[in-house]
Design a protein around this motif. Structure first.
Motif, PDB file in Angstrom:
ATOM      1  N   ILE A  86       0.848  -1.193   0.000  1.00 48.21           N
ATOM      2  CA  ILE A  86       0.000   0.000   0.000  1.00 48.21           C
ATOM      3  C   ILE A  86       0.880   1.237   0.000  1.00 48.21           C
ATOM      4  O   ILE A  86       1.612   1.487   0.963  1.00 48.21           O
ATOM      5  N   TYR A  87       0.814   2.016  -1.084  1.00 46.72           N
ATOM      6  CA  TYR A  87       1.501   3.296  -1.161  1.00 46.72           C
ATOM      7  C   TYR A  87       0.504   4.362  -0.708  1.00 46.72           C
ATOM      8  O   TYR A  87      -0.619   4.422  -1.216  1.00 46.72           O
ATOM      9  N   ILE A  88       0.916   5.235   0.194  1.00 50.65           N
ATOM     10  CA  ILE A  88      -0.029   6.176   0.788  1.00 50.65           C
ATOM     11  C   ILE A  88       0.525   7.599   0.800  1.00 50.65           C
ATOM     12  O   ILE A  88       1.720   7.808   1.020  1.00 50.65           O
ATOM     13  N   CYS A  89      -0.373   8.554   0.528  1.00 48.15           N
ATOM     14  CA  CYS A  89       0.009   9.970   0.491  1.00 48.15           C
ATOM     15  C   CYS A  89      -1.125  10.807   1.080  1.00 48.15           C
ATOM     16  O   CYS A  89      -2.296  10.593   0.738  1.00 48.15           O
ATOM     17  N   PHE A  90      -0.790  11.747   1.952  1.00 43.74           N
ATOM     18  CA  PHE A  90      -1.779  12.649   2.531  1.00 43.74           C
ATOM     19  C   PHE A  90      -1.658  14.039   1.902  1.00 43.74           C
ATOM     20  O   PHE A  90      -0.551  14.547   1.710  1.00 43.74           O
ATOM     21  N   LEU A  91      -2.807  14.616   1.607  1.00 46.74           N
ATOM     22  CA  LEU A  91      -2.863  15.942   1.002  1.00 46.74           C
ATOM     23  C   LEU A  91      -3.368  16.957   2.021  1.00 46.74           C
ATOM     24  O   LEU A  91      -3.841  16.593   3.105  1.00 46.74           O
ATOM     25  N   LYS A  92      -3.271  18.239   1.688  1.00 44.59           N
ATOM     26  CA  LYS A  92      -3.732  19.294   2.580  1.00 44.59           C
ATOM     27  C   LYS A  92      -5.205  19.085   2.910  1.00 44.59           C
ATOM     28  O   LYS A  92      -6.003  18.765   2.038  1.00 44.59           O
ATOM     29  N   GLY A 157       1.986  15.146   8.030  1.00 47.55           N
ATOM     30  CA  GLY A 157       1.969  13.892   7.283  1.00 47.55           C
ATOM     31  C   GLY A 157       2.501  12.733   8.106  1.00 47.55           C
ATOM     32  O   GLY A 157       1.946  11.626   8.073  1.00 47.55           O
ATOM     33  N   LEU A 158       3.567  12.978   8.846  1.00 48.30           N
ATOM     34  CA  LEU A 158       4.144  11.936   9.706  1.00 48.30           C
ATOM     35  C   LEU A 158       3.145  11.515  10.775  1.00 48.30           C
ATOM     36  O   LEU A 158       2.975  10.315  11.046  1.00 48.30           O
ATOM     37  N   GLU A 159       2.458  12.474  11.356  1.00 53.14           N
ATOM     38  CA  GLU A 159       1.467  12.170  12.395  1.00 53.14           C
ATOM     39  C   GLU A 159       0.326  11.321  11.833  1.00 53.14           C
ATOM     40  O   GLU A 159      -0.087  10.336  12.453  1.00 53.14           O
ATOM     41  N   LEU A 160      -0.159  11.691  10.651  1.00 54.90           N
ATOM     42  CA  LEU A 160      -1.260  10.937  10.040  1.00 54.90           C
ATOM     43  C   LEU A 160      -0.794   9.566   9.572  1.00 54.90           C
ATOM     44  O   LEU A 160      -1.545   8.590   9.644  1.00 54.90           O
ATOM     45  N   TYR A 161       0.422   9.489   9.075  1.00 58.20           N
ATOM     46  CA  TYR A 161       0.977   8.204   8.641  1.00 58.20           C
ATOM     47  C   TYR A 161       1.066   7.232   9.805  1.00 58.20           C
ATOM     48  O   TYR A 161       0.663   6.064   9.695  1.00 58.20           O
ATOM     49  N   ASN A 162       1.580   7.706  10.948  1.00 59.05           N
ATOM     50  CA  ASN A 162       1.657   6.855  12.130  1.00 59.05           C
ATOM     51  C   ASN A 162       0.263   6.434  12.593  1.00 59.05           C
ATOM     52  O   ASN A 162       0.054   5.296  13.029  1.00 59.05           O
ATOM     53  N   ALA A 163      -0.693   7.357  12.493  1.00 63.98           N
ATOM     54  CA  ALA A 163      -2.070   7.041  12.886  1.00 63.98           C
ATOM     55  C   ALA A 163      -2.663   5.990  11.951  1.00 63.98           C
ATOM     56  O   ALA A 163      -3.408   5.105  12.396  1.00 63.98           O
ATOM     57  N   TYR A 164      -2.335   6.087  10.653  1.00 69.94           N
ATOM     58  CA  TYR A 164      -2.822   5.091   9.697  1.00 69.94           C
ATOM     59  C   TYR A 164      -2.259   3.710  10.028  1.00 69.94           C
ATOM     60  O   TYR A 164      -2.986   2.710   9.981  1.00 69.94           O
ATOM     61  N   ILE A 165      -0.985   3.639  10.366  1.00 67.18           N
ATOM     62  CA  ILE A 165      -0.368   2.364  10.716  1.00 67.18           C
ATOM     63  C   ILE A 165      -1.073   1.756  11.929  1.00 67.18           C
ATOM     64  O   ILE A 165      -1.409   0.566  11.945  1.00 67.18           O
ATOM     65  N   GLU A 166      -1.306   2.569  12.950  1.00 63.94           N
ATOM     66  CA  GLU A 166      -1.949   2.074  14.160  1.00 63.94           C
ATOM     67  C   GLU A 166      -3.394   1.654  13.906  1.00 63.94           C
ATOM     68  O   GLU A 166      -3.856   0.626  14.409  1.00 63.94           O
TER      69      GLU A 166
END
Length: 209
Positions: A86-92, A157-166
């Motif tokens: 899964i490749y993931i990207c967060f936008l504004k 982005g880092l905060e949301l990425y970590n939240a997605y993992i959890e």
């Protein structure tokens, strides 16, 4: 003219779906998932606001470098067997609700091919999961250059990425079949250049949230 309809999906949220193809009963297959607040933009033919992008790729195996080699240490890798990358990207504009929708969608969408040829979720396969942060998914071509003005700030982005993992880990661990199969969840390092090797067994799928 944009054709669309509103329905309630498994995420318990209204979505607007639009596509050029229809299924046997005349409904449009989901190709783009957008918030219901964007309904009138879709009806007007405008592009809906996006808060995240995902690419999912079936694999037989995958190996991701998460730390490059140095003069004193060898490179570090994470590996998975059969499953999905899964490749993931967060936008504004992305927030915790975006993360929740992305986690539920990626874990429950039926893209994994079973032994009898039926498409099922990664939970029901069951299979391994490798999450790769991919900021370039937020790019837009302008002339000969790529621009990334829509990408969220690195810290957010880092905060949301970590939240997605959890969030993903909770969904996986809460599924008896996946947990009993001793499958694994691995992920890359946010903000770092990474090297990926993968053996694929199916096409990739692109999602917008």
């Amino acid at each position: 003219m944009v054709s669309c309809y509103i329905s309630r999906d498994s995420l318990n949220d209204f979505v607007v779906c639009n596509s050029k193809t229809t299924d046997a009963i005349g409904y449009h297959r989901i190709s783009t998932v957008v918030l219901v607040t964007d309904f009138f933009k879709v009806m007007a033919g405008e592009a809906p606001s996006q808060r995240g992008r995902v690419v999912m790729q079936q694999c037989l195996s995958a190996r991701l470098q998460v730390k490059p080699p140095s003069d004193t240490e060898e490179a570090e890798y994470v590996e998975i067997s059969r499953g999905t990358v899964i490749y993931i990207c967060f936008l504004k504009g992305a927030d915790s609700s975006t993360v929740e929708k992305m986690a539920k969608a990626t874990m429950n969408v039926r893209l994994s091919e079973s032994e009898n040829g039926k498409f099922i979720s990664i939970l029901d396969l069951p299979g391994d999961v490798l999450v790769v942060p991919q900021a370039t998914l937020g790019g837009k071509a302008k002339g000969k250059m790529m621009q990334y003005h829509s990408n969220i700030a690195k810290e957010q982005g880092l905060e949301l990425y970590n939240a997605y993992i959890e969030q993903t880990r909770k969904i996986l661990d809460g599924h008896a079949k996946w947990k009993e199969a001793a499958c694994t969840l691995k992920h890359g390092t946010y903000g770092n250049r990474q090297v990926l090797r993968m053996d694929t067994n199916g096409p990739y799928h692109y999602f917008e949230f």
